[in-house]
Design a protein around this motif. Sequence first.
Motif, short mmCIF file in Angstrom:
data_model
loop_
_atom_site.label_atom_id
_atom_site.label_comp_id
_atom_site.label_asym_id
_atom_site.label_seq_id
_atom_site.Cartn_x
_atom_site.Cartn_y
_atom_site.Cartn_z
N ALA A 154 26.32 35.27 39.20
CA ALA A 154 27.34 35.55 38.18
C ALA A 154 28.40 36.69 38.99
N LEU A 155 29.58 36.34 38.22
CA LEU A 155 30.78 37.14 38.66
C LEU A 155 30.47 38.71 38.06
N GLN A 156 30.79 39.64 39.00
CA GLN A 156 30.55 41.15 38.73
C GLN A 156 31.68 41.37 37.42
N ALA A 157 31.31 42.14 36.74
CA ALA A 157 32.10 42.41 35.39
C ALA A 157 33.58 42.74 35.85
N GLN A 158 34.01 43.46 36.79
CA GLN A 158 35.30 43.96 37.23
C GLN A 158 36.22 42.44 37.48
N PHE A 159 35.55 41.45 38.12
CA PHE A 159 36.12 40.31 38.64
C PHE A 159 36.33 39.20 37.48
N GLU A 160 35.83 39.64 36.42
CA GLU A 160 35.76 38.18 35.40
C GLU A 160 37.09 37.93 34.85
N LYS A 161 37.55 39.07 34.41
CA LYS A 161 38.88 38.75 33.42
C LYS A 161 40.08 39.55 34.05
N PRO A 162 41.32 39.22 33.66
CA PRO A 162 42.48 39.98 34.40
C PRO A 162 42.72 41.34 34.26
N VAL A 163 42.99 42.01 34.97
CA VAL A 163 43.10 43.27 34.64
C VAL A 163 44.42 43.76 33.64
N PRO A 164 44.01 44.60 32.72
CA PRO A 164 45.20 44.57 31.67
C PRO A 164 46.29 45.17 32.35
#
Length: 168
Positions: A154-164
């Motif tokens: 699984a992707l680590q949480a900080q790499f899943e979505k774009p940084v706001p």
Amino acid sequence: MSALKMVLWRNAISLSYPNIKVSKTVIQFFYIGSMFNFFRKKSKSAVYSLDALASYANKDKYFVRVARFMELDANQCTITVIDPYAPRMITMDSWPETIFLNATGQRTVKQFIEDTAERYNGHIPSKLDSFIISELEKLVFEYRIIELTDFPNALQAQFEKPVPKSSK
């Protein structure tokens, strides 16, 4: 249409029709046209060759992103990656961007290349597999923003979505 699908269609149109300026409207035109087979020249059972993939040593490895990213322009599907090893931002062309966004740790390199080839509906550009492999290897070995693993992860949480984007 999802951002990832927009990027894939932009790449496909750019490779197949290099003289066309690719906009959101053009992408939607080709997408709708493909649904009704307007652009089909060969039968769907056309055979394509993925010779480079067949001999690629890492074809059965899973690939996962290990860097954070930000969206620069949601309409153009452009991202910039925050380099985890240096104080810089990495802006990518559409193919490395597509590979990076697909690096979720759930598919092997082989599965990704085969899925990408299938999206061309029998009109596979020659050397597509070797091109994707060379771009992937740059992201893995030169930039170190994607890792190859033996097992799905699984992707680590900080790499899943774009940084706001920061509010200024």
